[in-house]
Design an enzyme around this catalytic site. Sequence first.
Site, mmCIF file in Angstrom:
data_model
loop_
_atom_site.group_PDB
_atom_site.id
_atom_site.type_symbol
_atom_site.label_atom_id
_atom_site.label_comp_id
_atom_site.label_asym_id
_atom_site.label_seq_id
_atom_site.Cartn_x
_atom_site.Cartn_y
_atom_site.Cartn_z
ATOM 1 N N ASP A 38 0.856 -1.193 0.000
ATOM 2 C CA ASP A 38 0.000 0.000 0.000
ATOM 3 C C ASP A 38 0.884 1.232 0.000
ATOM 4 O OD1 ASP A 38 -3.278 0.208 0.838
ATOM 5 O OD2 ASP A 38 -2.124 2.070 0.906
ATOM 6 N N TYR A 155 -13.064 6.150 -13.504
ATOM 7 C CA TYR A 155 -13.110 4.984 -12.606
ATOM 8 C C TYR A 155 -13.771 3.805 -13.318
ATOM 9 C CZ TYR A 155 -14.246 2.204 -8.418
ATOM 10 O OH TYR A 155 -14.370 1.193 -7.486
ATOM 11 N N LYS A 159 -12.097 0.186 -14.348
ATOM 12 C CA LYS A 159 -12.582 -1.115 -13.866
ATOM 13 C C LYS A 159 -13.017 -1.984 -15.049
ATOM 14 C CE LYS A 159 -11.955 -0.510 -9.427
ATOM 15 N NZ LYS A 159 -11.094 -1.378 -8.625
ATOM 16 N N THR A 190 -16.365 1.743 3.373
ATOM 17 C CA THR A 190 -14.918 1.897 3.578
ATOM 18 C C THR A 190 -14.566 3.380 3.465
ATOM 19 O OG1 THR A 190 -14.362 1.735 1.245
ATOM 20 C CG2 THR A 190 -14.485 -0.345 2.462
HETATM 21 N N1 LIG Z 1 -15.876 0.946 -1.242
HETATM 22 C C1 LIG Z 1 -16.665 0.769 -2.262
HETATM 23 O O1 LIG Z 1 -17.828 1.209 -2.254
HETATM 24 C C2 LIG Z 1 -16.178 -0.027 -3.459
HETATM 25 C C3 LIG Z 1 -17.126 -0.450 -4.392
HETATM 26 C C4 LIG Z 1 -16.708 -1.218 -5.480
HETATM 27 C C5 LIG Z 1 -15.374 -1.511 -5.635
HETATM 28 N N2 LIG Z 1 -14.471 -1.086 -4.719
HETATM 29 C C6 LIG Z 1 -13.073 -1.439 -4.936
HETATM 30 O O2 LIG Z 1 -12.582 -2.138 -3.811
HETATM 31 C C7 LIG Z 1 -11.165 -1.945 -3.707
HETATM 32 C C8 LIG Z 1 -10.818 -1.548 -2.291
HETATM 33 O O3 LIG Z 1 -11.397 -0.286 -2.037
HETATM 34 P P1 LIG Z 1 -11.804 0.213 -0.569
HETATM 35 O O4 LIG Z 1 -13.235 0.513 -0.610
HETATM 36 O O5 LIG Z 1 -11.249 -0.712 0.427
HETATM 37 O O6 LIG Z 1 -11.067 1.631 -0.538
HETATM 38 P P2 LIG Z 1 -9.843 2.176 0.333
HETATM 39 O O7 LIG Z 1 -9.577 3.546 -0.198
HETATM 40 O O8 LIG Z 1 -10.132 2.033 1.772
HETATM 41 O O9 LIG Z 1 -8.674 1.174 -0.055
HETATM 42 C C9 LIG Z 1 -7.941 1.325 -1.225
HETATM 43 C C10 LIG Z 1 -6.471 1.189 -0.877
HETATM 44 O O10 LIG Z 1 -5.704 1.351 -2.080
HETATM 45 C C11 LIG Z 1 -4.550 2.091 -1.727
HETATM 46 N N3 LIG Z 1 -3.938 2.802 -2.848
HETATM 47 C C12 LIG Z 1 -4.486 3.829 -3.560
HETATM 48 N N4 LIG Z 1 -3.591 4.314 -4.426
HETATM 49 C C13 LIG Z 1 -2.449 3.594 -4.274
HETATM 50 C C14 LIG Z 1 -1.163 3.640 -4.886
HETATM 51 N N5 LIG Z 1 -0.866 4.551 -5.820
HETATM 52 N N6 LIG Z 1 -0.230 2.745 -4.498
HETATM 53 C C15 LIG Z 1 -0.516 1.822 -3.521
HETATM 54 N N7 LIG Z 1 -1.711 1.739 -2.900
HETATM 55 C C16 LIG Z 1 -2.673 2.620 -3.271
HETATM 56 C C17 LIG Z 1 -5.058 3.103 -0.688
HETATM 57 O O11 LIG Z 1 -4.016 3.683 0.065
HETATM 58 C C18 LIG Z 1 -6.026 2.259 0.121
HETATM 59 O O12 LIG Z 1 -5.414 1.684 1.254
HETATM 60 C C19 LIG Z 1 -10.806 -0.886 -4.754
HETATM 61 O O13 LIG Z 1 -10.278 -1.521 -5.897
HETATM 62 C C20 LIG Z 1 -12.154 -0.236 -5.066
HETATM 63 O O14 LIG Z 1 -12.184 0.305 -6.369
HETATM 64 C C21 LIG Z 1 -14.837 -0.345 -3.630
#
Ligand SMILES: NC(=O)c1ccc[n+]([C@@H]2O[C@H](COP(=O)([O-])OP(=O)(O)OC[C@H]3O[C@@H](n4cnc5c(N)ncnc54)[C@H](O)[C@@H]3O)[C@@H](O)[C@H]2O)c1
Length: 251
Positions: A38, A155, A159, A190
Site C-alpha cells: 500500500d 473509474y 474497472k 470503507t
Molecule cells: N468501497 C466501495 O464502495 C467499493 C465499491 C466497489 C469496488 N471497490 C473497490 O474495492 C477496492 C478496495 O477499495 P476500498 O473501498 O477498500 O477503498 P480504500 O480507499 O479504503 O482502499 C484502497 C487502498 O488502495 C490504496 N492505494 C491507492 N492508491 C495507491 C497507490 N498509488 N499505491 C498503492 N496503494 C494505493 C489506498 O491507500 C487504500 O489503502 C478498490 O479496488 C475499489 O475500487 C470499492
Amino acid sequence: MTHEASPRVALVTGAARGLGKAVAEVLAGQGVALLLVDILAERLEQTCAELRTRGASCTAFPADIRERANCIDAVEAAVTTYGGLDVLVNAAGLLRFDHAVDVPEAEFWQIIGVNAAAPFWFCQAAIPHLLASGGNIVNVLSQSALIGTPYAVPYSMSKGALLQLTRSLALEYVDMPIRINAVAPGGMMTEISEATRPPVDADFAKIKRYSGDRPPSQAAEVAAVVGFISSPAASAVHGAVWTADGGVTAG
Ligand SMILES: NC(=O)c1ccc[n+]([C@@H]2O[C@H](COP(=O)([O-])OP(=O)(O)OC[C@H]3O[C@@H](n4cnc5c(N)ncnc54)[C@H](O)[C@@H]3O)[C@@H](O)[C@H]2O)c1
C-alpha cells in the site's frame, strides 16, 4: 488460527485499510503468509502488526503501485521472503467523482495507473511464480466495470479495463495451471466511500440508478468471497466475475 504445514503465500495490494485489509484478515485466518502492499506506509505497518499479533506471517511492502518497478519489486519480495507465491489479490483502487468534462488530466492518469495499469504489472510479474505453484489471481473490480457510472467515468473505464484484463488472461492461460478471476463489489462501507462525494450539482436520479436498494456491504462480507475464490476449494472457478453488489447489476 489454523496453519498448514507449508503455508500458501499471498500478495495483497491496497491492504492498509478497507477491503484489502479485510482480505488479508481472511487469508491470515486460512493460514496464508502475507506480503501486503500500500502507499499508506504507516497504516500498512499497523495492519501487518495486528495480523502478526494474531499469529500470521506478514510483511509490509509500502509502495506507490503506479510505478511499474515497485509492482515487480513487491512480487520479488514476496517470493524471496516466503519462497514462492500462490495468490495475487489486486485490491488497491482509487475513486474520484467529477463531471467528465472537469476531470483533470493528472487525476485521470492516477485512476488508470492504480486501477488498471498496476494490476497488469502485478500480473506480469506474478504469473511465472503462480504457474510454478498452481496459484491464482483475484482482481477487485466494481459494479462500475459492468454498468455505466455517471460522474465516475475514468473509474468506470479503469474497472472495465480490469475486467478485460481478467478475461483475456483467463483465456491466454486457459490450458495452464493457474486460475484468474475477479470479484465485483457494489457499495462498501470503507474510507474510499467516505472520502468521495459526487459533485454538488450532480443529478441524483442518475446516481440512484447505480446506488442500489440494499445497504452498502461491510468489507468483510466481500473479503469472504475473495477468500473463497482464492482458496483451493474454488478449483473449478476460472475466468469468472463474481458480483457482490447486493443485486445492483442483476437488472
Ligand atoms: N468501497 C466501495 O464502495 C467499493 C465499491 C466497489 C469496488 N471497490 C473497490 O474495492 C477496492 C478496495 O477499495 P476500498 O473501498 O477498500 O477503498 P480504500 O480507499 O479504503 O482502499 C484502497 C487502498 O488502495 C490504496 N492505494 C491507492 N492508491 C495507491 C497507490 N498509488 N499505491 C498503492 N496503494 C494505493 C489506498 O491507500 C487504500 O489503502 C478498490 O479496488 C475499489 O475500487 C470499492
